[in-house]
Design an enzyme around this catalytic site. Structure first.
Site, PDB file in Angstrom:
ATOM      1  N   GLY A  68       0.819  -1.195   0.000  1.00  0.00           N
ATOM      2  CA  GLY A  68       0.000   0.000   0.000  1.00  0.00           C
ATOM      3  C   GLY A  68       0.858   1.253   0.000  1.00  0.00           C
ATOM      4  CD  GLU A  94      24.308  -6.115 -20.151  1.00  0.00           C
ATOM      5  OE1 GLU A  94      24.804  -6.002 -21.282  1.00  0.00           O
ATOM      6  OE2 GLU A  94      24.990  -6.219 -19.127  1.00  0.00           O
TER       7      GLU A  94
END
Length: 419
Positions: free
Chosen positions: A377, A401
Site C-alpha cells: 500500500g 544489455e
C-alpha cells in the site's frame, strides 16, 4: 579442478555463511525461513550451495544494511566491492591463472542472484565488471591477460563496458566512434553514452570503428583512465542504479596503443555480442535476486499488516497474488539456469535462450516487485521500505544489455531461420 580450487578458496574465506533458517531483518520486519517451494538452492550441488551461502551472507551483512544509504547518497561502494572480490566475486568466470575463480555461467548466475538480495545496483555493476574481465581473459593475448586480469579480479582496478553511443543504442552496429591507425597507436574520437562506472573506473573496454560501415568494421580497444584525450560527461541523475555512477565517456584525439586491441581488427562486434550473451544472463540473475527479496518482503508484510480486523494474509485475493508471484519467480529462475547451462556448453540455442531469459525474467521480476509494492500500500511508496528500491533498481534491466524489444527480434529470427 580449477573450479574446485577456486570454490575452496571462496568457501574458506566465507566460512561464516548464513543458514536459510536464520532470521534476517529487513526494514523492521522479520524475515523468516525461505519457503521450500521458492528455495533458490533447490537442485544445486553441494558445492554450489556452499558458495551460494557465502553470497547470501555477504549480501545480508555487507550490502543490505547500506543499500538505502548507497542509493540516497549515490555512493559507489568500492570498499564493499573489494571485499566481495576477496571472496572470488571480482572475476567469477575468469580463468584462475590470472586471478579468477574459474566458475561456470550457472555458478555465476547463482552468485549474482544471491548478491542482488542485498543491493541490486551494486551487484549489477559487479556483473558488468565481471563481463569486462571475462572479455579480456577470453579475447586478449597472454600479455593483455596478465596485465589487466589480476587487478580486475581483485577489483583493485574497476572496468566499464563501452558500446552504446548517443546515436546508436539498439542499433549497436551503427556506432560512429572512430579509431584511426597512426603508427603504433589508434587515434580514438567519439563518445559513449550511459556508461556504468564512467569516470570512477580504471579500464574501459571500448567498441570503435577501425574499418568500414557495419559490424565488420568494429574493433575492441582497452583504454586506461589516464590516457590523454579521455574525459567524462556529467554524472547522470537516475531513478535507480544510484550506487553506481553513469556518465558519458568522451574521446578526443585519444592515443591508444595497438597492443591494447583485443583480437584482430574487425572482431570487435563479435566480442561485444558474446559478452552481451553472458551479460543478459547476469542481469536477469540480478532481477531474480530482487524478485526473491520482494516475495519475502510481501509475504512478511501480509502476515503483520492488519485491515478490517485481520491480517492481510487471510485475504484469498492476496494469497492468490502471492502464489502467482512465487510461481513467476521459480519459472524465471529455471529459465535463467537453463540459458546459463546452454551458454556454458556452447550449444547452438544459447543466443536465443539467453535472449528469452533476459526478456521473460526482467519483465516478470519487475511485475513481481511491482505487485509486492502494491501489497505494501502507501508504505511501499516510502523510501523507508526496501521494496520500492528493488522496483526502481530493476526497471532498467528491461532496457540495457539489449532492450526487451530487441530480445524479441533475436528470438524471432532464431525461430524463422529454422523454418
Amino acid at each position: 579442478m580449477a573450479a574446485s580450487r577456486a570454490l575452496a578458496k571462496v568457501v574458506r574465506l566465507g566460512s561464516h555463511s548464513i543458514h536459510r533458517s536464520r532470521i534476517l531483518k529487513f526494514n523492521g520486519l522479520q524475515r523468516r525461513g525461505i519457503a521450500a517451494c521458492i528455495d533458490p538452492s533447490l537442485g544445486l550441488t553441494d558445492e554450489q550451495k556452499e558458495f551460494q551461502k557465502v553470497a547470501f551472507d555477504f549480501a545480508a551483512n555487507e550490502m543490505a544494511p547500506h543499500m538505502a544509504e548507497w542509493d540516497q547518497k549515490e555512493i559507489f561502494p568500492v570498499d564493499a566491492m573489494r571485499k566481495a572480490a576477496q571472496l572470488g566475486f571480482g572475476g567469477i568466470y575468469v580463468n584462475p591463472d590470472v586471478g579468477g575463480s574459474g566458475l561456470s555461467r550457472l555458478d555465476t548466475s547463482i552468485i549474482f542472484e544471491a548478491l542482488s538480495t542485498g543491493c541490486v545496483s551494486t551487484t549489477a555493476y559487479i556483473s558488468i565488471h565481471n563481463m569486462c574481465a571475462w572479455m579480456i581473459d577470453t579475447f586478449g593475448n597472454n600479455e593483455q591477460r596478465e596485465k589487466y586480469c589480476p587487478d580486475l579480479c581483485s577489483m583493485q582496478k574497476l572496468a566499464s563496458y563501452c558500446l552504446t553511443e548517443p546515436g546508436s543504442g539498439s542499433d549497436a552496429a551503427s556506432l560512429l566512434t572512430s579509431a584511426k591507425l597512426q603508427g603504433d597507436h589508434y587515434i580514438l574520437n567519439g563518445s559513449k553514452a550511459f556508461i556504468s562506472g564512467g569516470g570512477d573506473t580504471d579500464v574501459y573496454v571500448v567498441m570503435c570503428r577501425t574499418g568500414g560501415k557495419g559490424p565488420k568494421g568494429i574493433s575492441c580497444l582497452v583504454v586506461e583512465k589516464e590516457t590523454l584525450g579521455l574525459s567524462f560527461g556529467k554524472k547522470e541523475k537516475k531513478i535507480g542504479w544510484n550506487s553506481q555512477p553513469t556518465r558519458a565517456v568522451i574521446f578526443e584525439d585519444c592515443a591508444v596503443p595497438v597492443t591494447n586491441r583485443l583480437g584482430a581488427e574487425g572482431e570487435g562486434f563479435n566480442i561485444a555480442m558474446k559478452g552481451l550473451n553472458g551479460g543478459r544472463i547476469n542481469i536477469a540473475s540480478c532481477s531474480l535476486g530482487a524478485a526473491h527479496a520482494a516475495v519475502l518482503l510481501a509475504r512478511d508484510y501480509l502476515c503483520v499488516r492488519k485491515q478490517f480486523g485481520e491480517t492481510l494474509s487471510n485475504s484469498q485475493y492476496l494469497q492468490f497474488k502471492l502464489a502467482e508471484m512465487a510461481t513467476k519467480l521459480v519459472a524465471s529462475r529455471l529459465m535463467v539456469r537453463q540459458a546459463a547451462l546452454s551458454l556454458q556448453e556452447g550449444r547452438p540455442d544459447a543466443v536465443a535462450l539467453c535472449s528469452m531469459a533476459k526478456l521473460f525474467v526482467t519483465d516478470e521480476c519487475f511485475s513481481i516487485c511491482n505487485q509486492a509494492l502494491q501489497m505494501h500500500g502507501g508504505y511501499g511508496y516510502l523510501k523507508d521500505y526496501a521494496v520500492q528500491q528493488y522496483l526502481r533498481d530493476i526497471r532498467v534491466h528491461q532496457i540495457l544489455e539489449g532492450t526487451n524489444e530487441v530480445m524479441r527480434m533475436i528470438i524471432a529470427r532464431s525461430l524463422l531461420a529454422e523454418s
